[in-house]
Design an enzyme around this catalytic site. Structure first.
Site, short mmCIF file in Angstrom:
data_model
loop_
_atom_site.label_atom_id
_atom_site.label_comp_id
_atom_site.label_asym_id
_atom_site.label_seq_id
_atom_site.Cartn_x
_atom_site.Cartn_y
_atom_site.Cartn_z
N SER A 202 6.14 -3.27 -4.55
CA SER A 202 5.87 -2.30 -3.49
C SER A 202 6.91 -1.18 -3.50
O SER A 202 7.07 -0.50 -4.51
CB SER A 202 5.82 -3.03 -2.14
OG SER A 202 5.42 -2.16 -1.12
N ASP B 118 3.37 4.74 -1.57
CA ASP B 118 4.40 3.96 -2.25
C ASP B 118 3.94 3.60 -3.66
O ASP B 118 2.81 3.92 -4.05
CB ASP B 118 4.77 2.73 -1.42
CG ASP B 118 3.66 1.70 -1.34
OD1 ASP B 118 2.50 2.05 -1.64
OD2 ASP B 118 3.94 0.55 -0.96
N ASP C 258 2.76 1.07 -5.37
CA ASP C 258 1.51 0.37 -5.66
C ASP C 258 0.36 0.88 -4.79
O ASP C 258 -0.73 0.32 -4.81
CB ASP C 258 1.66 -1.14 -5.54
CG ASP C 258 1.89 -1.61 -4.12
OD1 ASP C 258 2.56 -0.90 -3.35
OD2 ASP C 258 1.38 -2.70 -3.75
#
Length: 573
Positions: free
Chosen positions: A147, A299, A301
Protein backbone atom coordinates in the site's frame (compact mmCIF):
# COMPACT_ATOMS: atom_id res chain seq x y z
CA UNK A 1 20.63 -12.69 22.48
CA UNK A 2 17.45 -14.44 23.60
CA UNK A 3 17.77 -18.22 23.22
CA UNK A 4 14.43 -18.52 21.38
CA UNK A 5 15.49 -15.92 18.83
CA UNK A 6 18.87 -17.62 18.37
CA UNK A 7 17.16 -20.98 17.84
CA UNK A 8 14.88 -19.38 15.26
CA UNK A 9 17.91 -17.92 13.45
CA UNK A 10 19.82 -21.20 13.47
CA UNK A 11 16.83 -23.03 11.97
CA UNK A 12 17.49 -21.05 8.78
CA UNK A 13 21.04 -22.41 8.54
CA UNK A 14 19.78 -25.66 7.02
CA UNK A 15 19.61 -26.97 3.42
CA UNK A 16 15.95 -25.88 3.26
CA UNK A 17 17.20 -22.31 2.73
CA UNK A 18 19.35 -21.15 -0.18
CA UNK A 19 23.05 -20.45 0.16
CA UNK A 20 22.68 -16.66 -0.11
CA UNK A 21 20.30 -16.64 2.85
CA UNK A 22 22.58 -18.85 4.93
CA UNK A 23 25.64 -16.76 4.08
CA UNK A 24 23.85 -13.55 5.10
CA UNK A 25 22.92 -15.06 8.46
CA UNK A 26 26.41 -16.45 9.11
CA UNK A 27 28.09 -13.14 8.30
CA UNK A 28 25.79 -11.19 10.59
CA UNK A 29 25.93 -13.72 13.41
CA UNK A 30 29.67 -13.21 13.49
CA UNK A 31 29.87 -9.46 12.92
CA UNK A 32 26.53 -7.92 13.90
CA UNK A 33 24.17 -10.39 15.63
CA UNK A 34 21.81 -7.64 16.81
CA UNK A 35 20.94 -6.89 13.17
CA UNK A 36 19.22 -10.30 12.98
CA UNK A 37 16.99 -9.82 16.02
CA UNK A 38 14.35 -7.69 14.28
CA UNK A 39 14.17 -10.24 11.47
CA UNK A 40 13.69 -13.26 13.70
CA UNK A 41 12.12 -12.22 17.02
CA UNK A 42 8.62 -13.06 15.79
CA UNK A 43 6.62 -14.21 12.75
CA UNK A 44 4.91 -11.73 10.46
CA UNK A 45 1.18 -11.76 11.17
CA UNK A 46 -1.96 -11.05 9.16
CA UNK A 47 -3.47 -7.68 10.10
CA UNK A 48 -6.39 -5.63 8.75
CA UNK A 49 -4.71 -5.50 5.33
CA UNK A 50 -3.08 -8.93 5.20
CA UNK A 51 0.64 -9.49 5.76
CA UNK A 52 2.90 -6.48 5.41
CA UNK A 53 6.50 -5.91 6.44
CA UNK A 54 10.06 -4.96 5.61
CA UNK A 55 11.74 -7.06 2.92
CA UNK A 56 14.74 -9.07 4.06
CA UNK A 57 15.89 -12.27 5.76
CA UNK A 58 13.93 -13.76 8.64
CA UNK A 59 10.55 -14.92 9.90
CA UNK A 60 9.57 -11.29 10.55
CA UNK A 61 10.42 -10.21 7.01
CA UNK A 62 8.88 -10.43 3.56
CA UNK A 63 10.91 -12.92 1.51
CA UNK A 64 10.52 -16.01 -0.67
CA UNK A 65 10.20 -18.29 2.35
CA UNK A 66 7.61 -16.37 4.37
CA UNK A 67 5.50 -15.81 1.25
CA UNK A 68 6.15 -19.35 0.06
CA UNK A 69 4.96 -20.74 3.39
CA UNK A 70 1.81 -18.59 3.23
CA UNK A 71 1.08 -19.80 -0.28
CA UNK A 72 1.75 -23.45 0.51
CA UNK A 73 -0.58 -23.27 3.50
CA UNK A 74 -3.21 -21.50 1.43
CA UNK A 75 -2.87 -24.14 -1.31
CA UNK A 76 -3.39 -26.92 1.22
CA UNK A 77 -6.44 -25.14 2.62
CA UNK A 78 -7.97 -24.63 -0.84
CA UNK A 79 -7.66 -28.34 -1.62
CA UNK A 80 -9.37 -29.18 1.69
CA UNK A 81 -12.11 -26.57 1.34
CA UNK A 82 -12.97 -27.21 -2.33
CA UNK A 83 -12.42 -30.93 -2.71
CA UNK A 84 -12.78 -32.18 -6.27
CA UNK A 85 -12.99 -28.69 -7.81
CA UNK A 86 -10.64 -27.30 -10.45
CA UNK A 87 -8.99 -24.62 -8.32
CA UNK A 88 -8.23 -21.18 -9.75
CA UNK A 89 -6.47 -18.17 -8.28
CA UNK A 90 -5.64 -14.68 -9.58
CA UNK A 91 -2.48 -12.74 -8.74
CA UNK A 92 -1.69 -9.04 -9.14
CA UNK A 93 1.23 -6.90 -8.00
CA UNK A 94 2.16 -3.26 -7.63
CA UNK A 95 5.22 -1.11 -8.40
CA UNK A 96 7.27 -2.04 -5.36
CA UNK A 97 10.73 -3.54 -5.49
CA UNK A 98 10.58 -7.32 -6.00
CA UNK A 99 6.76 -7.32 -6.42
CA UNK A 100 6.88 -8.84 -9.90
CA UNK A 101 9.40 -11.51 -8.89
CA UNK A 102 7.50 -12.34 -5.71
CA UNK A 103 4.24 -12.57 -7.68
CA UNK A 104 5.83 -15.13 -9.99
CA UNK A 105 7.19 -17.03 -6.98
CA UNK A 106 3.70 -17.17 -5.46
CA UNK A 107 2.30 -18.29 -8.83
CA UNK A 108 4.90 -21.07 -8.95
CA UNK A 109 3.91 -22.40 -5.52
CA UNK A 110 0.21 -22.41 -6.43
CA UNK A 111 0.86 -24.13 -9.77
CA UNK A 112 3.17 -26.64 -8.08
CA UNK A 113 0.12 -27.58 -6.03
CA UNK A 114 -2.03 -28.20 -9.16
CA UNK A 115 -3.85 -24.85 -8.96
CA UNK A 116 -4.61 -22.80 -12.07
CA UNK A 117 -3.11 -19.31 -11.86
CA UNK A 118 -4.18 -16.13 -13.66
CA UNK A 119 -1.16 -13.83 -13.29
CA UNK A 120 -1.29 -10.22 -14.44
CA UNK A 121 1.44 -9.54 -16.98
CA UNK A 122 2.38 -6.26 -15.32
CA UNK A 123 1.41 -4.08 -12.38
CA UNK A 124 -2.30 -3.48 -11.81
CA UNK A 125 -4.46 -1.74 -9.16
CA UNK A 126 -5.64 -3.77 -6.18
CA UNK A 127 -9.36 -3.16 -6.95
CA UNK A 128 -8.86 -4.75 -10.36
CA UNK A 129 -7.68 -7.94 -8.64
CA UNK A 130 -10.83 -7.93 -6.47
CA UNK A 131 -12.94 -7.51 -9.61
CA UNK A 132 -11.01 -10.23 -11.46
CA UNK A 133 -11.77 -12.85 -8.82
CA UNK A 134 -15.47 -12.80 -9.62
CA UNK A 135 -14.95 -12.10 -13.31
CA UNK A 136 -12.85 -15.26 -13.75
CA UNK A 137 -14.65 -17.32 -11.07
CA UNK A 138 -11.53 -17.77 -8.96
CA UNK A 139 -11.42 -19.34 -5.53
CA UNK A 140 -8.99 -16.78 -4.13
CA UNK A 141 -6.60 -14.03 -5.12
CA UNK A 142 -3.33 -12.46 -4.02
CA UNK A 143 -1.97 -8.93 -4.37
CA UNK A 144 1.70 -8.25 -3.74
CA UNK A 145 1.67 -4.74 -2.26
CA UNK A 146 2.49 -2.73 0.84
CA UNK A 147 0.00 0.00 0.00
CA UNK A 148 1.42 3.39 1.06
CA UNK A 149 4.24 2.08 3.29
CA UNK A 150 7.88 3.20 2.77
CA UNK A 151 9.97 1.69 -0.10
CA UNK A 152 11.56 -1.05 2.04
CA UNK A 153 8.16 -2.68 2.63
CA UNK A 154 6.18 -5.21 0.65
CA UNK A 155 3.12 -7.26 1.45
CA UNK A 156 0.70 -10.07 0.66
CA UNK A 157 -3.06 -9.50 0.63
CA UNK A 158 -5.36 -12.52 0.37
CA UNK A 159 -8.82 -12.32 -1.21
CA UNK A 160 -11.61 -14.89 -1.21
CA UNK A 161 -14.24 -15.99 -3.75
CA UNK A 162 -16.48 -12.97 -3.24
CA UNK A 163 -13.64 -10.56 -4.05
CA UNK A 164 -13.25 -9.42 -0.45
CA UNK A 165 -10.25 -9.93 1.80
CA UNK A 166 -10.08 -12.83 4.23
CA UNK A 167 -12.48 -12.70 7.17
CA UNK A 168 -13.48 -15.21 9.87
CA UNK A 169 -13.54 -18.15 9.89
CA UNK A 170 -11.30 -18.58 6.83
CA UNK A 171 -8.57 -16.26 8.12
CA UNK A 172 -7.96 -18.19 11.35
CA UNK A 173 -8.23 -21.55 9.60
CA UNK A 174 -5.69 -20.54 6.94
CA UNK A 175 -3.32 -19.05 9.50
CA UNK A 176 -3.52 -22.28 11.47
CA UNK A 177 -2.69 -24.25 8.31
CA UNK A 178 0.30 -21.99 7.63
CA UNK A 179 1.58 -22.18 11.21
CA UNK A 180 1.48 -25.98 11.14
CA UNK A 181 3.79 -26.06 8.12
CA UNK A 182 7.53 -26.39 8.09
CA UNK A 183 9.48 -24.36 5.55
CA UNK A 184 10.78 -27.62 4.09
CA UNK A 185 7.23 -28.46 2.96
CA UNK A 186 7.02 -25.54 0.50
CA UNK A 187 6.81 -26.73 -3.11
CA UNK A 188 8.58 -24.09 -5.20
CA UNK A 189 8.68 -26.20 -8.40
CA UNK A 190 6.14 -24.33 -10.52
CA UNK A 191 4.17 -25.71 -13.47
CA UNK A 192 4.16 -23.07 -16.21
CA UNK A 193 1.37 -24.95 -18.00
CA UNK A 194 -0.96 -23.89 -15.19
CA UNK A 195 0.05 -20.20 -15.28
CA UNK A 196 -1.87 -17.95 -17.67
CA UNK A 197 -0.88 -14.32 -18.09
CA UNK A 198 -3.73 -11.81 -18.24
CA UNK A 199 -3.91 -8.10 -18.98
CA UNK A 200 -5.71 -5.92 -21.50
CA UNK A 201 -8.84 -8.05 -21.88
CA UNK A 202 -9.53 -7.91 -18.13
CA UNK A 203 -8.59 -4.21 -18.06
CA UNK A 204 -11.31 -3.40 -20.58
CA UNK A 205 -14.02 -5.22 -18.66
CA UNK A 206 -12.94 -3.64 -15.37
CA UNK A 207 -12.77 -0.10 -16.77
CA UNK A 208 -16.22 -0.47 -18.35
CA UNK A 209 -17.61 -1.69 -15.02
CA UNK A 210 -16.03 1.28 -13.21
CA UNK A 211 -17.61 3.72 -15.69
CA UNK A 212 -20.98 1.98 -15.38
CA UNK A 213 -20.92 2.23 -11.58
CA UNK A 214 -19.18 5.57 -11.11
CA UNK A 215 -20.46 7.74 -13.95
CA UNK A 216 -23.97 9.19 -13.99
CA UNK A 217 -26.03 11.62 -16.03
CA UNK A 218 -23.66 14.55 -16.42
CA UNK A 219 -23.44 15.76 -20.01
CA UNK A 220 -20.28 15.61 -22.09
CA UNK A 221 -19.97 19.38 -21.85
CA UNK A 222 -20.30 19.29 -18.06
CA UNK A 223 -17.53 16.71 -17.86
CA UNK A 224 -15.19 18.39 -20.32
CA UNK A 225 -15.56 21.67 -18.40
CA UNK A 226 -14.07 20.10 -15.28
CA UNK A 227 -10.33 20.73 -15.07
CA UNK A 228 -8.78 17.63 -13.45
CA UNK A 229 -5.22 17.18 -12.16
CA UNK A 230 -4.18 13.58 -11.52
CA UNK A 231 -1.14 11.92 -9.96
CA UNK A 232 -0.49 8.21 -9.52
CA UNK A 233 2.39 8.90 -7.06
CA UNK A 234 4.60 6.51 -9.06
CA UNK A 235 2.04 3.73 -8.57
CA UNK A 236 -0.25 1.34 -10.44
CA UNK A 237 -3.21 3.63 -11.13
CA UNK A 238 -1.45 5.14 -14.13
CA UNK A 239 -2.28 1.90 -15.95
CA UNK A 240 -6.04 2.33 -15.49
CA UNK A 241 -7.34 5.70 -14.23
CA UNK A 242 -6.46 7.96 -17.22
CA UNK A 243 -8.30 5.59 -19.55
CA UNK A 244 -11.22 5.31 -17.13
CA UNK A 245 -11.60 9.11 -17.03
CA UNK A 246 -11.36 9.25 -20.81
CA UNK A 247 -14.08 6.64 -21.35
CA UNK A 248 -16.33 8.45 -18.88
CA UNK A 249 -16.01 11.69 -20.88
CA UNK A 250 -13.38 13.63 -18.92
CA UNK A 251 -11.11 15.08 -21.59
CA UNK A 252 -9.53 17.93 -19.60
CA UNK A 253 -7.09 15.89 -17.50
CA UNK A 254 -3.56 17.00 -16.53
CA UNK A 255 -1.19 14.27 -15.32
CA UNK A 256 1.77 15.06 -13.04
CA UNK A 257 4.54 13.87 -15.38
CA UNK A 258 7.24 13.70 -12.70
CA UNK A 259 5.18 11.06 -10.87
CA UNK A 260 3.75 9.25 -13.89
CA UNK A 261 6.33 6.46 -14.23
CA UNK A 262 5.93 3.61 -11.68
CA UNK A 263 8.89 3.56 -9.31
CA UNK A 264 9.24 1.61 -6.07
CA UNK A 265 11.60 4.24 -4.64
CA UNK A 266 8.84 6.91 -4.86
CA UNK A 267 11.59 9.48 -5.56
CA UNK A 268 9.50 12.66 -5.47
CA UNK A 269 7.74 12.10 -2.12
CA UNK A 270 8.67 11.25 1.47
CA UNK A 271 5.68 8.90 1.59
CA UNK A 272 3.41 7.81 -1.29
CA UNK A 273 0.35 8.36 0.86
CA UNK A 274 -2.43 10.63 -0.47
CA UNK A 275 -3.55 11.21 3.13
CA UNK A 276 -0.54 13.49 3.52
CA UNK A 277 -0.66 16.94 1.85
CA UNK A 278 3.09 16.78 1.13
CA UNK A 279 2.55 13.78 -1.17
CA UNK A 280 0.26 15.87 -3.37
CA UNK A 281 2.51 18.95 -3.44
CA UNK A 282 3.40 18.59 -7.12
CA UNK A 283 -0.21 17.98 -8.07
CA UNK A 284 -1.37 21.03 -6.12
CA UNK A 285 1.29 23.17 -7.80
CA UNK A 286 0.17 21.93 -11.22
CA UNK A 287 -3.45 22.69 -10.31
CA UNK A 288 -2.52 26.31 -9.56
CA UNK A 289 -0.60 26.49 -12.84
CA UNK A 290 -3.46 25.15 -15.00
CA UNK A 291 -6.32 26.53 -12.85
CA UNK A 292 -7.48 23.04 -11.92
CA UNK A 293 -10.83 22.42 -10.24
CA UNK A 294 -9.92 19.15 -8.53
CA UNK A 295 -6.78 17.18 -7.69
CA UNK A 296 -6.83 13.40 -7.47
CA UNK A 297 -3.95 11.37 -6.03
CA UNK A 298 -3.81 7.61 -5.44
CA UNK A 299 -1.52 5.40 -3.39
CA UNK A 300 0.84 2.81 -4.98
CA UNK A 301 -1.72 -0.01 -5.29
CA UNK A 302 -4.58 2.38 -6.12
CA UNK A 303 -7.04 1.55 -3.39
CA UNK A 304 -6.79 4.87 -1.50
CA UNK A 305 -7.68 8.18 -3.10
CA UNK A 306 -6.89 11.71 -1.97
CA UNK A 307 -9.07 14.56 -3.20
CA UNK A 308 -8.18 18.26 -3.11
CA UNK A 309 -10.61 20.99 -4.19
CA UNK A 310 -10.81 24.77 -4.07
CA UNK A 311 -12.05 26.25 -0.80
CA UNK A 312 -14.06 29.45 -0.25
CA UNK A 313 -10.92 31.51 -0.88
CA UNK A 314 -10.17 29.65 -4.12
CA UNK A 315 -7.19 27.86 -2.54
CA UNK A 316 -6.59 24.17 -3.10
CA UNK A 317 -7.17 22.15 0.10
CA UNK A 318 -6.85 18.42 0.70
CA UNK A 319 -10.09 16.99 2.07
CA UNK A 320 -9.85 14.31 4.73
CA UNK A 321 -11.17 10.81 4.18
CA UNK A 322 -14.32 11.44 6.20
CA UNK A 323 -15.21 14.47 4.10
CA UNK A 324 -14.80 12.67 0.77
CA UNK A 325 -16.67 9.66 2.16
CA UNK A 326 -19.77 11.62 3.21
CA UNK A 327 -19.79 13.58 -0.05
CA UNK A 328 -19.54 10.44 -2.19
CA UNK A 329 -22.12 8.60 -0.10
CA UNK A 330 -24.52 11.53 -0.21
CA UNK A 331 -24.13 11.78 -3.98
CA UNK A 332 -24.87 8.08 -4.43
CA UNK A 333 -27.87 8.25 -2.09
CA UNK A 334 -29.24 11.23 -3.98
CA UNK A 335 -28.82 9.39 -7.30
CA UNK A 336 -30.60 6.31 -5.96
CA UNK A 337 -33.41 8.41 -4.47
CA UNK A 338 -33.87 10.44 -7.67
CA UNK A 339 -34.19 7.25 -9.70
CA UNK A 340 -36.66 5.72 -7.23
CA UNK A 341 -34.28 2.91 -6.30
CA UNK A 342 -34.52 3.25 -2.53
CA UNK A 343 -37.06 0.59 -1.48
CA UNK A 344 -36.09 -0.01 2.14
CA UNK A 345 -33.71 -2.87 1.35
CA UNK A 346 -30.50 -0.90 0.89
CA UNK A 347 -27.56 -0.03 3.12
CA UNK A 348 -24.38 2.01 3.28
CA UNK A 349 -21.23 0.96 5.14
CA UNK A 350 -18.69 2.57 7.44
CA UNK A 351 -16.28 1.73 10.27
CA UNK A 352 -16.12 2.30 14.02
CA UNK A 353 -13.33 4.88 13.73
CA UNK A 354 -14.92 6.85 10.88
CA UNK A 355 -17.18 9.88 11.18
CA UNK A 356 -20.57 9.39 12.93
CA UNK A 357 -21.93 11.65 10.20
CA UNK A 358 -22.36 8.52 8.06
CA UNK A 359 -25.06 7.32 10.46
CA UNK A 360 -26.83 10.70 10.23
CA UNK A 361 -26.59 10.52 6.45
CA UNK A 362 -28.25 7.11 6.35
CA UNK A 363 -31.05 8.33 8.60
CA UNK A 364 -31.64 11.33 6.31
CA UNK A 365 -32.38 8.96 3.42
CA UNK A 366 -34.04 6.23 5.50
CA UNK A 367 -31.21 3.87 4.59
CA UNK A 368 -29.43 1.71 7.16
CA UNK A 369 -25.78 2.48 7.89
CA UNK A 370 -23.94 -0.66 8.95
CA UNK A 371 -20.78 -0.03 10.98
CA UNK A 372 -17.96 -2.55 11.26
CA UNK A 373 -14.33 -2.84 12.27
CA UNK A 374 -11.54 -0.97 10.50
CA UNK A 375 -10.64 -2.47 7.15
CA UNK A 376 -12.68 -2.91 3.99
CA UNK A 377 -12.84 -6.65 4.44
CA UNK A 378 -15.56 -5.98 7.02
CA UNK A 379 -17.63 -3.92 4.58
CA UNK A 380 -17.21 -6.71 2.02
CA UNK A 381 -18.37 -9.16 4.69
CA UNK A 382 -21.51 -7.06 5.25
CA UNK A 383 -22.38 -7.51 1.57
CA UNK A 384 -21.83 -11.28 1.83
CA UNK A 385 -23.75 -11.59 5.11
CA UNK A 386 -26.80 -9.67 3.88
CA UNK A 387 -27.42 -10.82 0.29
CA UNK A 388 -31.05 -9.68 0.56
CA UNK A 389 -29.86 -6.06 0.81
CA UNK A 390 -28.40 -3.83 -1.90
CA UNK A 391 -25.12 -2.10 -1.06
CA UNK A 392 -25.08 1.49 -2.27
CA UNK A 393 -21.60 2.53 -1.20
CA UNK A 394 -19.43 3.26 1.77
CA UNK A 395 -15.97 3.88 3.09
CA UNK A 396 -13.61 4.54 5.94
CA UNK A 397 -11.68 7.55 7.15
CA UNK A 398 -8.37 6.32 5.72
CA UNK A 399 -9.18 7.59 2.22
CA UNK A 400 -10.97 4.46 1.05
CA UNK A 401 -14.32 4.23 -0.73
CA UNK A 402 -16.29 1.54 -2.54
CA UNK A 403 -19.07 2.17 -5.06
CA UNK A 404 -21.57 -0.68 -5.21
CA UNK A 405 -20.45 -4.28 -4.89
CA UNK A 406 -18.77 -5.06 -8.22
CA UNK A 407 -15.46 -4.54 -6.39
CA UNK A 408 -15.23 -5.78 -2.79
CA UNK A 409 -12.39 -3.59 -1.55
CA UNK A 410 -11.63 0.11 -1.44
CA UNK A 411 -11.42 1.25 -5.02
CA UNK A 412 -9.54 4.41 -5.99
CA UNK A 413 -10.40 3.89 -9.66
CA UNK A 414 -14.17 4.19 -9.36
CA UNK A 415 -13.88 6.63 -6.43
CA UNK A 416 -11.77 8.94 -8.63
CA UNK A 417 -14.54 8.94 -11.20
CA UNK A 418 -17.20 9.56 -8.56
CA UNK A 419 -15.30 12.54 -7.11
CA UNK A 420 -15.09 14.04 -10.58
CA UNK A 421 -18.82 13.49 -11.11
CA UNK A 422 -19.61 15.43 -7.93
CA UNK A 423 -17.24 18.26 -8.84
CA UNK A 424 -18.44 18.47 -12.46
CA UNK A 425 -22.10 18.61 -11.51
CA UNK A 426 -21.47 21.21 -8.80
CA UNK A 427 -19.48 23.42 -11.19
CA UNK A 428 -22.21 23.18 -13.82
CA UNK A 429 -24.73 24.33 -11.21
CA UNK A 430 -22.63 27.35 -10.22
CA UNK A 431 -21.44 25.71 -7.02
CA UNK A 432 -18.35 23.68 -6.08
CA UNK A 433 -17.40 20.45 -4.34
CA UNK A 434 -16.45 22.45 -1.23
CA UNK A 435 -19.65 24.50 -1.16
CA UNK A 436 -21.71 21.33 -1.49
CA UNK A 437 -19.86 19.89 1.52
CA UNK A 438 -20.77 22.96 3.56
CA UNK A 439 -24.42 22.60 2.51
CA UNK A 440 -24.31 19.05 3.85
CA UNK A 441 -22.95 20.36 7.15
CA UNK A 442 -25.85 22.81 7.37
CA UNK A 443 -28.32 19.98 6.78
CA UNK A 444 -26.83 17.32 9.07
CA UNK A 445 -24.49 19.11 11.48
CA UNK A 446 -20.89 20.22 11.11
CA UNK A 447 -18.42 17.43 11.82
CA UNK A 448 -14.66 17.72 12.11
CA UNK A 449 -12.23 14.83 12.44
CA UNK A 450 -8.51 14.47 12.93
CA UNK A 451 -6.19 11.47 13.03
CA UNK A 452 -2.93 11.44 14.97
CA UNK A 453 -0.69 8.44 14.30
CA UNK A 454 2.32 7.82 16.55
CA UNK A 455 5.05 5.59 15.10
CA UNK A 456 6.88 3.26 17.49
CA UNK A 457 9.14 0.84 15.65
CA UNK A 458 10.70 -2.45 16.65
CA UNK A 459 10.40 -4.58 19.76
CA UNK A 460 10.42 -1.64 22.16
CA UNK A 461 7.85 0.20 20.07
CA UNK A 462 5.47 -2.77 20.05
CA UNK A 463 5.78 -3.00 23.84
CA UNK A 464 5.11 0.74 24.21
CA UNK A 465 1.97 0.55 22.07
CA UNK A 466 0.74 -2.43 24.06
CA UNK A 467 1.30 -0.54 27.31
CA UNK A 468 -0.63 2.52 26.08
CA UNK A 469 -3.68 0.34 25.48
CA UNK A 470 -3.28 -1.44 28.84
CA UNK A 471 -3.09 1.88 30.67
CA UNK A 472 -6.16 3.21 28.84
CA UNK A 473 -8.17 0.16 29.95
CA UNK A 474 -6.84 -0.04 33.49
CA UNK A 475 -7.50 3.65 34.22
CA UNK A 476 -10.52 4.63 32.09
CA UNK A 477 -11.17 8.34 31.76
CA UNK A 478 -14.25 9.92 33.26
CA UNK A 479 -13.72 13.31 31.61
CA UNK A 480 -12.00 14.51 28.43
CA UNK A 481 -11.20 18.18 27.79
CA UNK A 482 -13.85 19.27 30.28
CA UNK A 483 -16.64 17.05 28.95
CA UNK A 484 -17.89 14.01 30.87
CA UNK A 485 -17.41 10.58 29.35
CA UNK A 486 -20.83 8.99 28.89
CA UNK A 487 -19.92 5.77 27.09
CA UNK A 488 -16.81 3.60 26.71
CA UNK A 489 -16.72 0.88 24.05
CA UNK A 490 -14.03 -1.76 24.44
CA UNK A 491 -13.94 -3.93 21.35
CA UNK A 492 -11.39 -6.26 22.91
CA UNK A 493 -13.75 -7.26 25.71
CA UNK A 494 -16.86 -6.67 23.53
CA UNK A 495 -18.37 -4.50 26.28
CA UNK A 496 -19.94 -1.05 25.94
CA UNK A 497 -20.23 0.60 29.35
CA UNK A 498 -22.68 3.43 29.98
CA UNK A 499 -20.82 5.66 32.43
CA UNK A 500 -24.01 7.47 33.48
CA UNK A 501 -26.14 4.45 34.39
CA UNK A 502 -23.16 2.11 35.02
CA UNK A 503 -24.87 -0.47 32.80
CA UNK A 504 -23.14 -2.65 30.20
CA UNK A 505 -24.08 -3.96 26.76
CA UNK A 506 -22.54 -6.62 24.54
CA UNK A 507 -20.90 -5.37 21.32
CA UNK A 508 -21.91 -7.75 18.53
CA UNK A 509 -18.82 -7.15 16.40
CA UNK A 510 -15.70 -9.38 16.20
CA UNK A 511 -13.14 -8.59 18.88
CA UNK A 512 -10.48 -6.00 18.09
CA UNK A 513 -7.95 -3.98 20.04
CA UNK A 514 -9.93 -0.73 19.91
CA UNK A 515 -11.14 1.55 22.71
CA UNK A 516 -13.65 4.35 22.03
CA UNK A 517 -14.78 7.16 24.36
CA UNK A 518 -17.98 9.15 23.81
CA UNK A 519 -18.42 12.42 25.72
CA UNK A 520 -21.39 14.47 26.82
CA UNK A 521 -20.78 17.14 24.17
CA UNK A 522 -20.90 14.60 21.31
CA UNK A 523 -17.17 14.07 20.87
CA UNK A 524 -15.77 10.65 19.97
CA UNK A 525 -12.17 9.56 20.63
CA UNK A 526 -10.86 6.19 19.47
CA UNK A 527 -7.53 4.52 20.31
CA UNK A 528 -6.35 1.76 17.99
CA UNK A 529 -2.99 0.13 17.24
CA UNK A 530 -2.50 -0.25 13.48
CA UNK A 531 -2.86 -3.76 12.11
CA UNK A 532 -0.24 -3.27 9.38
CA UNK A 533 2.18 -0.58 10.63
CA UNK A 534 4.15 0.07 13.86
CA UNK A 535 1.75 2.82 14.92
CA UNK A 536 -0.89 3.65 17.48
CA UNK A 537 -3.68 5.86 16.16
CA UNK A 538 -5.87 8.42 17.90
CA UNK A 539 -9.09 9.25 16.01
CA UNK A 540 -10.95 12.36 17.17
CA UNK A 541 -14.41 13.44 15.97
CA UNK A 542 -16.29 16.53 17.17
CA UNK A 543 -19.44 18.21 15.92
CA UNK A 544 -21.87 21.06 16.39
CA UNK A 545 -24.78 22.66 14.55
CA UNK A 546 -24.13 24.98 11.59
CA UNK A 547 -27.04 27.39 11.14
CA UNK A 548 -25.94 28.79 7.78
CA UNK A 549 -23.09 28.43 5.30
CA UNK A 550 -21.79 31.92 5.99
CA UNK A 551 -20.77 30.83 9.51
CA UNK A 552 -18.80 27.80 8.38
CA UNK A 553 -15.29 29.18 8.85
CA UNK A 554 -16.02 30.39 12.38
CA UNK A 555 -17.67 27.09 13.31
CA UNK A 556 -14.84 25.08 11.79
CA UNK A 557 -12.27 27.05 13.81
CA UNK A 558 -14.21 26.35 17.01
CA UNK A 559 -14.21 22.63 16.25
CA UNK A 560 -10.48 22.67 15.53
CA UNK A 561 -9.91 24.29 18.94
CA UNK A 562 -11.98 21.54 20.56
CA UNK A 563 -9.86 18.86 18.85
CA UNK A 564 -6.68 20.61 20.01
CA UNK A 565 -7.97 20.55 23.59
CA UNK A 566 -8.82 16.83 23.39
CA UNK A 567 -5.40 15.91 22.01
CA UNK A 568 -3.69 18.07 24.62
CA UNK A 569 -5.61 16.15 27.27
CA UNK A 570 -4.48 12.80 25.82
CA UNK A 571 -0.97 14.05 25.01
CA UNK A 572 -0.19 11.31 22.44
CA UNK A 573 3.55 11.01 21.90
Amino acid sequence: MDSKILKNIESWLTPTFDQDTQNYIKENLDSNPNSLIEGFYKNLEFGTGGMRGVMGVGTNRINKYTLGKNTQGLSNYLHQEFKGEDLKVAIAFDCRHNSKALAKLVADVFSANDIKVYLFEDLRPTPELSFTLKHLNCHCGIVLTASHNPPEYNGYKVYWQDGGQLVPPQDAEIINEINNLDYSEINFEGNDNLIEYIGEEVDNVFINAAVENGSFDNSETTKSNLNVVFTSLHGTSIAIIPETLKRAGYSNVHIVKEQEVPNGDFPTVKSPNPEEPEALKMALELADKVDGDIVIGTDPDSDRVGVAVRDLNNNMVLLNGNQTMVMMTNFLLHQWKTKGLIKGKEFIGSTIVSTPMMIDLGMAYNVECKVGLTGFKWIAKMIKDFPELDFIGGGEESFGFMVGDFVRDKDAVTATLLACEIAAQAKANGSSFYKELIKLYVDLGCYKERLVAITKKGIEGAAAIKQIMIDARDTPRTEIAGSKVVMVEDYQSSIAKNMVTNSEEFIDIPKSNVLIYYTEDGSKIALRPSGTEPKIKFYVSVNTQLDKAENFLTTEAQLEEKIDAILKDFNPS
